[in-house]
Design a protein around this motif. Structure first.
Motif, short mmCIF file in Angstrom:
data_model
loop_
_atom_site.label_atom_id
_atom_site.label_comp_id
_atom_site.label_asym_id
_atom_site.label_seq_id
_atom_site.Cartn_x
_atom_site.Cartn_y
_atom_site.Cartn_z
N GLU A 14 1.21 -1.03 -0.06
CA GLU A 14 0.55 -0.16 0.28
C GLU A 14 1.10 0.85 0.30
N VAL A 15 0.49 2.23 -0.74
CA VAL A 15 1.31 3.26 -1.05
C VAL A 15 1.49 4.97 -0.21
N GLN A 16 0.04 4.04 0.83
CA GLN A 16 -0.24 4.89 2.68
C GLN A 16 1.46 4.54 3.67
N ASP A 17 1.24 2.90 3.31
CA ASP A 17 2.27 2.61 4.48
C ASP A 17 3.68 2.64 4.23
N ALA A 18 3.76 2.77 2.64
CA ALA A 18 5.48 3.32 2.17
C ALA A 18 5.55 4.86 2.64
N ALA A 19 3.83 5.54 2.45
CA ALA A 19 4.04 6.46 2.87
C ALA A 19 5.03 7.51 4.12
N ASN A 20 4.14 6.60 4.88
CA ASN A 20 4.20 6.83 6.60
C ASN A 20 5.67 6.53 6.97
N PHE A 21 5.94 5.22 6.51
CA PHE A 21 7.87 5.32 6.47
C PHE A 21 8.30 5.68 6.09
N ALA A 22 8.35 6.54 4.93
CA ALA A 22 8.83 7.76 4.54
C ALA A 22 9.43 8.81 5.74
N ALA A 23 8.19 8.99 5.96
CA ALA A 23 7.89 10.72 6.63
C ALA A 23 8.57 10.04 7.91
N GLN A 24 8.24 9.04 8.24
CA GLN A 24 10.04 8.27 10.04
C GLN A 24 10.88 8.33 9.03
N TRP A 25 11.29 7.72 8.27
CA TRP A 25 12.84 6.82 8.25
C TRP A 25 13.04 8.18 6.89
N GLY A 26 13.04 9.03 6.30
CA GLY A 26 13.59 9.42 4.93
C GLY A 26 13.02 8.63 3.50
N GLY A 27 13.28 8.88 2.62
CA GLY A 27 13.51 8.30 1.16
C GLY A 27 12.62 9.20 0.94
N GLN A 28 12.34 8.19 -0.83
CA GLN A 28 11.98 8.82 -1.59
C GLN A 28 10.82 7.07 -2.67
N ILE A 29 9.13 7.46 -2.72
CA ILE A 29 8.25 6.25 -2.51
C ILE A 29 8.84 6.15 -4.53
N MET A 30 8.90 5.17 -4.78
CA MET A 30 9.44 5.08 -6.31
C MET A 30 8.91 3.59 -6.39
N SER A 31 8.39 3.09 -8.04
CA SER A 31 8.09 1.22 -8.38
C SER A 31 9.31 0.90 -7.83
N LEU A 32 8.83 -0.58 -9.14
CA LEU A 32 10.41 -1.53 -9.24
C LEU A 32 11.28 -0.17 -9.83
#
Length: 173
Positions: free
Chosen positions: A133-151
């Motif tokens: 889920e993209v929301q789970d990725a967004a929550n993780f990135a908000a806490q740990w940094g980084g960018q959300i990307m496709s494979l």
């Protein structure tokens, strides 16, 4: 007319067979016997997300102790056979970082990856963290940094480049 209907039916049947051949095999649960492809260490003994790649003609998938290593294999020009399925741990439903789950696999093609987070994977390198889920990725990135990307969007240098051993990485709790 009958000949035309028969031709249409044959084309439809051929399309179904072709579509069935394209479907990837099911993911394999992570067991204590699974060894990481690159280092041959026990995958289950290392925390963080995992990957598995299914190759045509191979009875078992290749397992990876870090998702980063799996993506590196995909981006490498040297492979053993045609890739027919790629799965990653869904860290959105993982019990925790140290226990990423044994059956929470998702197709890598549709997963959302956090790239550049300041977190260490199972082998100590900066990890590429997958989520269904993209929301789970967004929550993780908000806490740990980084960018959300496709494979497909993960830069080659993020997985095949040198590892910065001076970089401070954390293990999520």
């Amino acid at each position: 007319m009958r000949l035309a209907l028969a031709a249409v039916a044959l084309l439809a049947l051929a399309a179904c067979k072709e579509e069935a051949a394209v479907a990837p095999p099911d993911p394999v649960p992570l067991t204590e016997e699974a060894l990481s492809f690159f280092c041959q260490m026990n995958v289950a003994e290392h925390g963080g997300p995992k990957g598995q790649i299914h190759l045509e003609g191979y009875p078992a998938p290749l397992f990876f102790a870090q998702t980063r290593d799996m993506v590196a294999y995909l981006k490498s020009p040297e492979r053993d056979a045609k890739i027919i399925g790629v799965y990653v741990s869904d860290m959105g439903v993982a019990p925790n970082w140290e226990q990423p789950g044994i059956e929470n696999w998702v197709l890598a093609e549709g997963a959302h990856f956090v790239v550049g987070a300041k977190v260490a994977g199972g082998m100590g390198a900066q990890e590429v963290v997958p989520f269904k889920e993209v929301q789970d990725a967004a929550n993780f990135a908000a806490q740990w940094g980084g960018q959300i990307m496709s494979l497909d969007a993960i830069p080659t240098e993020a997985v095949l480049g040198p590892i910065d051993l001076d970089q401070t990485l954390e293990t999520p709790s």
